[in-house]
Design an enzyme around this catalytic site. Structure first.
Site, PDB file in Angstrom:
ATOM      1  N   GLY A  39      -2.542   7.233  -8.025  1.00 25.96           N
ATOM      2  CA  GLY A  39      -2.406   5.780  -8.109  1.00 25.96           C
ATOM      3  C   GLY A  39      -3.659   5.057  -8.558  1.00 25.96           C
ATOM      4  O   GLY A  39      -3.615   4.228  -9.481  1.00 25.96           O
ATOM      5  N   THR A  42       0.843  -1.192   0.000  1.00 28.96           N
ATOM      6  CA  THR A  42       0.000   0.000   0.000  1.00 28.96           C
ATOM      7  C   THR A  42       0.879   1.243   0.000  1.00 28.96           C
ATOM      8  O   THR A  42       2.117   1.163  -0.023  1.00 28.96           O
ATOM      9  CB  THR A  42      -0.976  -0.022   1.193  1.00 28.96           C
ATOM     10  OG1 THR A  42      -1.929   1.043   1.044  1.00 28.96           O
ATOM     11  CG2 THR A  42      -0.254   0.137   2.528  1.00 28.96           C
ATOM     12  N   GLY A  80      -8.172  12.619 -12.773  1.00 22.57           N
ATOM     13  CA  GLY A  80      -7.127  12.250 -11.829  1.00 22.57           C
ATOM     14  C   GLY A  80      -5.992  11.483 -12.479  1.00 22.57           C
ATOM     15  O   GLY A  80      -6.174  10.803 -13.493  1.00 22.57           O
ATOM     16  N   LYS A 104      -2.933  21.189 -13.729  1.00 21.05           N
ATOM     17  CA  LYS A 104      -1.540  21.296 -14.173  1.00 21.05           C
ATOM     18  C   LYS A 104      -0.605  21.363 -12.961  1.00 21.05           C
ATOM     19  O   LYS A 104      -0.088  22.412 -12.590  1.00 21.05           O
ATOM     20  CB  LYS A 104      -1.372  22.528 -15.056  1.00 21.05           C
ATOM     21  CG  LYS A 104      -1.853  22.346 -16.493  1.00 21.05           C
ATOM     22  CD  LYS A 104      -0.963  21.372 -17.253  1.00 21.05           C
ATOM     23  CE  LYS A 104      -1.256  21.354 -18.745  1.00 21.05           C
ATOM     24  NZ  LYS A 104      -0.737  22.512 -19.458  1.00 21.05           N
ATOM     25  N   ASP A 105      -0.400  20.216 -12.333  1.00 18.48           N
ATOM     26  CA  ASP A 105       0.536  20.133 -11.213  1.00 18.48           C
ATOM     27  C   ASP A 105       1.564  19.054 -11.521  1.00 18.48           C
ATOM     28  O   ASP A 105       1.689  18.601 -12.663  1.00 18.48           O
ATOM     29  CB  ASP A 105      -0.211  19.837  -9.905  1.00 18.48           C
ATOM     30  CG  ASP A 105      -1.006  18.525  -9.963  1.00 18.48           C
ATOM     31  OD1 ASP A 105      -0.886  17.797 -10.972  1.00 18.48           O
ATOM     32  OD2 ASP A 105      -1.726  18.232  -9.000  1.00 18.48           O
ATOM     33  N   LYS A 154       4.053   1.610  -3.169  1.00 21.14           N
ATOM     34  CA  LYS A 154       3.667   0.863  -4.368  1.00 21.14           C
ATOM     35  C   LYS A 154       4.668   1.012  -5.512  1.00 21.14           C
ATOM     36  O   LYS A 154       5.019   0.037  -6.178  1.00 21.14           O
ATOM     37  CB  LYS A 154       2.283   1.308  -4.833  1.00 21.14           C
ATOM     38  CG  LYS A 154       1.144   0.901  -3.913  1.00 21.14           C
ATOM     39  CD  LYS A 154      -0.193   1.347  -4.496  1.00 21.14           C
ATOM     40  CE  LYS A 154      -1.370   0.901  -3.646  1.00 21.14           C
ATOM     41  NZ  LYS A 154      -2.659   1.298  -4.258  1.00 21.14           N
ATOM     42  N   ASN A 208      -6.620  16.391 -15.517  1.00 23.89           N
ATOM     43  CA  ASN A 208      -5.977  16.670 -14.235  1.00 23.89           C
ATOM     44  C   ASN A 208      -5.526  18.123 -14.218  1.00 23.89           C
ATOM     45  O   ASN A 208      -5.256  18.710 -15.274  1.00 23.89           O
ATOM     46  CB  ASN A 208      -4.761  15.758 -14.026  1.00 23.89           C
ATOM     47  CG  ASN A 208      -4.349  15.671 -12.564  1.00 23.89           C
ATOM     48  OD1 ASN A 208      -5.000  14.971 -11.787  1.00 23.89           O
ATOM     49  ND2 ASN A 208      -3.293  16.350 -12.161  1.00 23.89           N
TER      50      ASN A 208
END
Length: 282
Positions: free
Chosen positions: A136, A69, A133, A159-160, A73, A157
């Site tokens: 993960g 987890t 998104g 813009k990061d 991961k 998503n």
């Protein structure tokens, strides 16, 4: 359960941090008990910098399998001898199997999501998806939709730093499925988002926006984008019905909540490392 522990009992486990809240030990130990498998499943609090040592221990103790987890991961994938196609595209694992010292890494989040869709009479094959998104869960969903032969996947998503991760995911998917219409867009482009949702069969929230009891946050603040022919699915399972799901229901959309995804990914992992179906509590 402990009364049956012997020198032949196999050890399975969860690797990550924090893990104290995890329901995996209860779920998998119940499965072992019901199926008569001589094994126990424990949770191990492991930081990213300890992952290499953790998998050295997996080999040393001959653990047949287990789960990984957050935040481990991606790091765990580096210590596998082989990765499933989905894990290769995602660049991370949440499940591993040890066969005679050979570690194979898998990612089952996307499998759980797709199984949940199918349980709600939604077959991804040939459908157009908008997925919000690039974290993960969203990445695993996007990859599994490609495997399931979706007609198109439009990822949105902000813009990061995660936008770059989304671009990498698109490149990996394209490598495996060069004919698939998959692209990433800026979530801030409201006009394009509205256009793509209008063209889509299914809208998926793969972010944490809306998570937590009482949350009124939603990734789609303009509910006029939702139309009655649209299927809306959320990866969030707490609360069972997010603001997005409530808004979609009010618009007449078919909705799919996230609880089934949680159970589905767990069942898929259990099948990988035991070759048996996970019994579900009545």
């Amino acid at each position: 359960m402990l009364e049956g522990v012997s020198g032949k009992t196999h050890l399975y486990g969860l690797i990550g941090s924090p893990v104290g809240h995890s329901g995996s030990p209860a779920m998998y130990n119940y499965g072992f008990e019901q199926l008569g498998i001589d094994a126990v499943y424990l949770a191990f609090d492991v930081q990213i910098e300890e992952v290499a040592h953790a998998f050295q221990s997996v080999r040393t103790f001959n653990m047949p399998g287990g789960n990984v987890t957050m935040p481990c991961k991606g790091e765990a994938a580096k210590y596998m001898d082989e990765l499933s196609p989905a894990a290769q595209m995602v660049g991370a694992i949440n499940t591993f199997k040890n066969e005679d010292g050979k570690l194979t890494g898998h990612i089952t989040d996307g499998i759980g999501f797709v199984d949940n869709l199918k349980a709600n009479d939604v077959d991804p094959k040939g459908k157009k998806f908008v997925v919000i998104g690039t974290g993960g869960a969203a990445t695993a969903i996007q990859v599994q939709l490609a495997i399931e032969e979706a007609a198109a996947i439009d990822i949105f998503n902000i813009k990061d730093d995660f936008f770059v991760k989304g671009e990498e995911t698109v490149a990996r998917i394209k490598k495996f499925y060069p004919e698939l219409a998959v692209a990433i867009h800026d979530l801030g482009d409201a006009d394009l988002l509205k256009q793509k949702i209008a063209e889509a069969d299914v809208l998926v929230n793969g972010t944490t926006v809306g998570m937590g009891a009482g949350s009124t946050r939603t990734p789609i603040s303009d509910t006029s984008m939702l139309h009655e022919k649209l299927i809306v699915a959320d990866a969030i399972y707490n609360p069972p019905k997010t603001q997005l799901i409530n808004d979609a229901s009010a618009k007449g959309c078919k909705t799919v909540t996230g609880e089934g995804m949680l159970l589905g990914q767990g069942k898929a992992a259990f099948k990988i490392f035991t070759d048996q179906e996970l019994p579900v509590r009545p």
